[in-house]
Design an enzyme around this catalytic site. Sequence first.
Site, mmCIF file in Angstrom:
data_model
loop_
_atom_site.group_PDB
_atom_site.id
_atom_site.type_symbol
_atom_site.label_atom_id
_atom_site.label_comp_id
_atom_site.label_asym_id
_atom_site.label_seq_id
_atom_site.Cartn_x
_atom_site.Cartn_y
_atom_site.Cartn_z
ATOM 1 N N ASP A 92 0.851 -1.187 0.000
ATOM 2 C CA ASP A 92 0.000 0.000 0.000
ATOM 3 C C ASP A 92 0.889 1.240 0.000
ATOM 4 O O ASP A 92 2.109 1.142 0.083
ATOM 5 C CB ASP A 92 -0.966 -0.013 1.182
ATOM 6 C CG ASP A 92 -0.258 0.041 2.524
ATOM 7 O OD1 ASP A 92 0.951 0.344 2.566
ATOM 8 O OD2 ASP A 92 -0.907 -0.229 3.549
ATOM 9 N N SER A 93 0.284 2.411 -0.109
ATOM 10 C CA SER A 93 1.069 3.639 -0.282
ATOM 11 C C SER A 93 1.406 4.330 1.027
ATOM 12 O O SER A 93 2.209 5.255 1.047
ATOM 13 C CB SER A 93 0.287 4.622 -1.163
ATOM 14 O OG SER A 93 -0.842 5.117 -0.454
ATOM 15 N N GLY A 94 0.767 3.904 2.115
ATOM 16 C CA GLY A 94 0.882 4.628 3.370
ATOM 17 C C GLY A 94 -0.197 5.664 3.551
ATOM 18 O O GLY A 94 -0.345 6.244 4.631
ATOM 19 N N GLN A 194 -11.144 7.774 -5.683
ATOM 20 C CA GLN A 194 -11.730 8.377 -4.490
ATOM 21 C C GLN A 194 -13.037 9.073 -4.891
ATOM 22 O O GLN A 194 -13.526 8.871 -5.981
ATOM 23 C CB GLN A 194 -10.733 9.337 -3.835
ATOM 24 C CG GLN A 194 -9.548 8.650 -3.168
ATOM 25 C CD GLN A 194 -9.930 7.829 -1.951
ATOM 26 O OE1 GLN A 194 -11.067 7.880 -1.457
ATOM 27 N NE2 GLN A 194 -8.981 7.043 -1.445
ATOM 28 N N ASP A 271 -8.374 -7.083 0.240
ATOM 29 C CA ASP A 271 -7.539 -7.279 1.425
ATOM 30 C C ASP A 271 -8.298 -6.757 2.624
ATOM 31 O O ASP A 271 -9.181 -5.898 2.487
ATOM 32 C CB ASP A 271 -6.212 -6.517 1.301
ATOM 33 C CG ASP A 271 -6.379 -5.045 1.658
ATOM 34 O OD1 ASP A 271 -5.982 -4.653 2.776
ATOM 35 O OD2 ASP A 271 -6.926 -4.281 0.836
#
Length: 377
Positions: A92-94, A194, A271
Amino acid sequence: MQFDLQHTDSATAARAGTVTTDHGQIQTPIFMPVGTLGTVKAVHQRELKEQVKAQIILGNTYHLYLRPGTEVLEAAGGLHKFMQWGGPILTDSGGYQVFSLAHRRKITEEGATFASHIDGSKHLFSPESSLGIQRSIGGDIVMAFDECPPYPSTRKYTEDSMHLTHRWLERCVTYMKESTPLYGHGQALFPIVQGGSYDDLRRQSCEFIAARDQPGNAIGGLSVGEPIPDMYRITELCCEILPKDKPRYLMGVGTPANILECIARGVDMFDCVLPSRNARHGMLYTRDGIINIRNARWKNDHSPIDDHPEAAPTSQIHSKAYLCHLLRCNELLAGQLSTLHNLTFYLSLVREARTRILDGSFLTWKNDLVPNLERKL
């Protein structure tokens, strides 16, 4: 990375496909166990492969950046070698971890400045630094850095946040073009949709992201507190717009019922921390319903934890009474057995979903099973 779409269910939007990476193939639909810190908690990598039959796992950029750090990971040759996992990894990107640190971070055009949850030290995640860390980790699939707006958010905040995510995506695409992987295997960038619970914003975000023509696409900002019907509606809307010839990843979702319902709407990859986190607290998922194995009713139940042929071998051997005892005594083996059980169940569920998609029985099977999955035993 390559995606081959093999079949789409005639009665739903459910799909069966194959994702091919340099570390192996992934049969979709798929659930990805979460290995936050270079480990899926309580489960050895050998068990992940042989018992759980995991095909891909997650690494967490925020946590791995803080500990052990990119210097250690690069010296090891990347996360695959560091943890001795030979299969594909998604990082993931954080962005979600920064989102969860609302009281510790500040978001600007440059990126997100945040205070470490460990020692309070200040750090900056930008699109470029997030992907730089993901280069160091070495995931096969890397995620674009985004902002995940909280639920509920005003339309103005959500729209501004979406446009910021889109601008950050442009920088992510540029960074990936101008940098190279560190360990000799390819890394595929997935942008993130988003737009909150606003249909028109979601549609706009899907169209923007699809136009970037990246190897796969993700749907973010769901399972953050919105009503379940909203999650299903937004998921369906996004899957109708996102390219059919690329995998679709719904981030952070969810319960077994959520997963089957979103497979039906066209999602390929999932996930969630639920199966492993809830396992450590005694919540077990089965085809007959949800078991709280700490409850007194299981104290003297000597039947297997789960005697389904696809259940974890340990669940077929050990009794409910034994696991109840271990959990009540806080024995370490309790977390191992319950986590193996839940992750094996999740992976067997998506494998069967794939089989049902291919043989045309998915819709009937899903509709019959979902009420059971949501029942508390």
